[in-house]
Design a protein around this motif. Sequence first.
Motif, PDB file in Angstrom:
ATOM      1  N   VAL A  50     102.318  86.693 -39.509  1.00  0.00           N
ATOM      2  CA  VAL A  50     102.422  87.524 -38.827  1.00  0.00           C
ATOM      3  C   VAL A  50     101.148  88.575 -38.558  1.00  0.00           C
ATOM      4  O   VAL A  50     100.414  88.661 -37.951  1.00  0.00           O
ATOM      5  N   ILE A  51     100.731  88.582 -40.045  1.00  0.00           N
ATOM      6  CA  ILE A  51      99.644  89.653 -40.310  1.00  0.00           C
ATOM      7  C   ILE A  51      98.318  88.931 -39.702  1.00  0.00           C
ATOM      8  O   ILE A  51      97.513  89.468 -38.926  1.00  0.00           O
ATOM      9  N   THR A  52      98.214  87.598 -39.874  1.00  0.00           N
ATOM     10  CA  THR A  52      97.075  86.796 -39.377  1.00  0.00           C
ATOM     11  C   THR A  52      97.162  86.746 -38.066  1.00  0.00           C
ATOM     12  O   THR A  52      95.743  86.954 -37.447  1.00  0.00           O
ATOM     13  N   PHE A  53      98.100  86.637 -37.412  1.00  0.00           N
ATOM     14  CA  PHE A  53      98.118  86.675 -35.855  1.00  0.00           C
ATOM     15  C   PHE A  53      97.737  88.058 -35.180  1.00  0.00           C
ATOM     16  O   PHE A  53      96.632  88.033 -34.470  1.00  0.00           O
ATOM     17  N   PHE A  54      98.137  89.230 -35.862  1.00  0.00           N
ATOM     18  CA  PHE A  54      97.678  90.342 -35.244  1.00  0.00           C
ATOM     19  C   PHE A  54      96.426  90.622 -35.630  1.00  0.00           C
ATOM     20  O   PHE A  54      95.631  91.328 -34.704  1.00  0.00           O
ATOM     21  N   LEU A  55      95.891  90.284 -36.819  1.00  0.00           N
ATOM     22  CA  LEU A  55      94.608  90.801 -37.326  1.00  0.00           C
ATOM     23  C   LEU A  55      93.754  89.804 -36.393  1.00  0.00           C
ATOM     24  O   LEU A  55      92.607  90.561 -36.299  1.00  0.00           O
ATOM     25  N   MET A  56      93.990  88.417 -36.346  1.00  0.00           N
ATOM     26  CA  MET A  56      92.946  87.839 -35.477  1.00  0.00           C
ATOM     27  C   MET A  56      92.858  88.138 -34.134  1.00  0.00           C
ATOM     28  O   MET A  56      91.948  88.215 -33.510  1.00  0.00           O
ATOM     29  N   LYS A  57      93.895  88.820 -33.327  1.00  0.00           N
ATOM     30  CA  LYS A  57      94.208  88.929 -32.151  1.00  0.00           C
ATOM     31  C   LYS A  57      93.459  90.345 -31.925  1.00  0.00           C
ATOM     32  O   LYS A  57      92.502  90.672 -30.864  1.00  0.00           O
ATOM     33  N   ALA A  58      93.871  91.444 -32.671  1.00  0.00           N
ATOM     34  CA  ALA A  58      93.022  92.849 -32.595  1.00  0.00           C
ATOM     35  C   ALA A  58      91.834  92.747 -33.001  1.00  0.00           C
ATOM     36  O   ALA A  58      90.894  93.263 -32.280  1.00  0.00           O
ATOM     37  N   VAL A  59      91.690  92.252 -34.230  1.00  0.00           N
ATOM     38  CA  VAL A  59      90.133  92.602 -34.837  1.00  0.00           C
ATOM     39  C   VAL A  59      89.033  91.657 -34.577  1.00  0.00           C
ATOM     40  O   VAL A  59      87.957  92.047 -33.946  1.00  0.00           O
ATOM     41  N   VAL A  60      89.400  90.352 -34.661  1.00  0.00           N
ATOM     42  CA  VAL A  60      88.355  89.247 -34.572  1.00  0.00           C
ATOM     43  C   VAL A  60      88.281  88.906 -33.015  1.00  0.00           C
ATOM     44  O   VAL A  60      87.107  88.895 -32.708  1.00  0.00           O
ATOM     45  N   MET A  67      87.187  86.957 -24.467  1.00  0.00           N
ATOM     46  CA  MET A  67      88.100  85.832 -24.065  1.00  0.00           C
ATOM     47  C   MET A  67      89.090  86.384 -23.231  1.00  0.00           C
ATOM     48  O   MET A  67      89.354  87.748 -23.268  1.00  0.00           O
ATOM     49  N   SER A  68      89.755  85.687 -22.342  1.00  0.00           N
ATOM     50  CA  SER A  68      90.849  85.850 -21.719  1.00  0.00           C
ATOM     51  C   SER A  68      92.115  86.148 -22.739  1.00  0.00           C
ATOM     52  O   SER A  68      92.004  85.800 -23.791  1.00  0.00           O
ATOM     53  N   GLU A  69      93.194  86.863 -22.103  1.00  0.00           N
ATOM     54  CA  GLU A  69      94.290  87.019 -22.912  1.00  0.00           C
ATOM     55  C   GLU A  69      94.951  85.738 -23.596  1.00  0.00           C
ATOM     56  O   GLU A  69      95.508  85.840 -24.669  1.00  0.00           O
ATOM     57  N   VAL A  70      95.199  84.638 -22.706  1.00  0.00           N
ATOM     58  CA  VAL A  70      95.672  83.580 -23.017  1.00  0.00           C
ATOM     59  C   VAL A  70      94.994  82.654 -24.060  1.00  0.00           C
ATOM     60  O   VAL A  70      95.657  82.471 -25.021  1.00  0.00           O
ATOM     61  N   LYS A  71      93.714  82.951 -24.090  1.00  0.00           N
ATOM     62  CA  LYS A  71      92.891  82.254 -25.183  1.00  0.00           C
ATOM     63  C   LYS A  71      93.125  82.853 -26.511  1.00  0.00           C
ATOM     64  O   LYS A  71      93.011  82.466 -27.337  1.00  0.00           O
ATOM     65  N   VAL A  72      93.090  84.281 -26.302  1.00  0.00           N
ATOM     66  CA  VAL A  72      93.112  85.035 -27.503  1.00  0.00           C
ATOM     67  C   VAL A  72      94.456  84.952 -28.163  1.00  0.00           C
ATOM     68  O   VAL A  72      94.688  84.740 -29.305  1.00  0.00           O
ATOM     69  N   ASN A  73      95.623  84.797 -27.607  1.00  0.00           N
ATOM     70  CA  ASN A  73      96.891  84.818 -28.012  1.00  0.00           C
ATOM     71  C   ASN A  73      96.903  83.150 -28.656  1.00  0.00           C
ATOM     72  O   ASN A  73      97.466  82.904 -29.668  1.00  0.00           O
ATOM     73  N   THR A  74      96.413  82.068 -27.804  1.00  0.00           N
ATOM     74  CA  THR A  74      96.561  80.799 -28.609  1.00  0.00           C
ATOM     75  C   THR A  74      95.549  80.740 -29.686  1.00  0.00           C
ATOM     76  O   THR A  74      96.137  80.004 -30.755  1.00  0.00           O
ATOM     77  N   PHE A  75      94.627  81.259 -29.730  1.00  0.00           N
ATOM     78  CA  PHE A  75      93.777  80.969 -31.053  1.00  0.00           C
ATOM     79  C   PHE A  75      94.405  81.821 -32.217  1.00  0.00           C
ATOM     80  O   PHE A  75      94.427  81.561 -33.303  1.00  0.00           O
ATOM     81  N   SER A  76      94.935  83.068 -31.711  1.00  0.00           N
ATOM     82  CA  SER A  76      95.524  83.849 -32.804  1.00  0.00           C
ATOM     83  C   SER A  76      96.878  83.022 -33.233  1.00  0.00           C
ATOM     84  O   SER A  76      97.180  82.937 -34.569  1.00  0.00           O
ATOM     85  N   ALA A  77      97.646  82.388 -32.508  1.00  0.00           N
ATOM     86  CA  ALA A  77      98.766  81.548 -32.714  1.00  0.00           C
ATOM     87  C   ALA A  77      98.403  80.287 -33.627  1.00  0.00           C
ATOM     88  O   ALA A  77      99.159  80.033 -34.697  1.00  0.00           O
ATOM     89  N   VAL A  78      97.192  79.870 -33.393  1.00  0.00           N
ATOM     90  CA  VAL A  78      96.688  78.549 -34.162  1.00  0.00           C
ATOM     91  C   VAL A  78      96.312  79.178 -35.453  1.00  0.00           C
ATOM     92  O   VAL A  78      96.794  78.436 -36.780  1.00  0.00           O
ATOM     93  N   GLY A  79      95.740  80.218 -35.623  1.00  0.00           N
ATOM     94  CA  GLY A  79      95.526  80.869 -36.947  1.00  0.00           C
ATOM     95  C   GLY A  79      96.480  81.096 -37.781  1.00  0.00           C
ATOM     96  O   GLY A  79      96.620  81.020 -38.874  1.00  0.00           O
ATOM     97  N   ALA A  80      97.745  81.843 -37.183  1.00  0.00           N
ATOM     98  CA  ALA A  80      99.017  81.842 -37.791  1.00  0.00           C
ATOM     99  C   ALA A  80      99.699  80.696 -38.202  1.00  0.00           C
ATOM    100  O   ALA A  80     100.062  80.673 -39.527  1.00  0.00           O
ATOM    101  N   VAL A  81      99.575  79.680 -37.532  1.00  0.00           N
ATOM    102  CA  VAL A  81     100.123  78.450 -38.074  1.00  0.00           C
ATOM    103  C   VAL A  81      99.414  77.650 -39.232  1.00  0.00           C
ATOM    104  O   VAL A  81      99.969  77.360 -40.214  1.00  0.00           O
ATOM    105  N   VAL A  82      97.955  77.860 -39.185  1.00  0.00           N
ATOM    106  CA  VAL A  82      97.391  77.236 -40.213  1.00  0.00           C
ATOM    107  C   VAL A  82      97.545  78.156 -41.674  1.00  0.00           C
ATOM    108  O   VAL A  82      97.612  77.685 -42.663  1.00  0.00           O
TER     109      VAL A  82
END
Length: 108
Positions: A50-60, A67-82
């Motif tokens: 959860v922390i990884t998702f929101f940090l990647m989305k907001a900060v990184v 990027m578009s919102e969809v790409k940001v959410n997708t990459f954040s979700a991949v980071g959270a899964v990792v």
Amino acid sequence: MTNKNKKTIAGIGGPAGPSKQSKQKSEDSQDYSSFKTVLFYCMLIVFLPVITFFLMKAVVLDGFFDMSEVKVNTFSAVGAVVSLHIALGLYIYRAYFGAASSKAPKED
């Protein structure tokens, strides 16, 4: 006083009392240590993604990349899964390799 009564009285507060109490404290200490370990890994598994998702989305991603919102959410979700897989891997490693060194011989 018969031998039967002496054994009963000695069992209550006699020589066997302190060793049972110290054994119980030792078992309680081991249980508490196990509880702390499991609680730590449960919290890591729940909160790290959860922390990884929101940090990647907001900060990184929103902060440094355009990027578009969809790409940001997708990459954040991949980071959270990792990060979830890393936390699970750490737990499995600890359970597999940490348990062998901390096992005490069982007394019956």
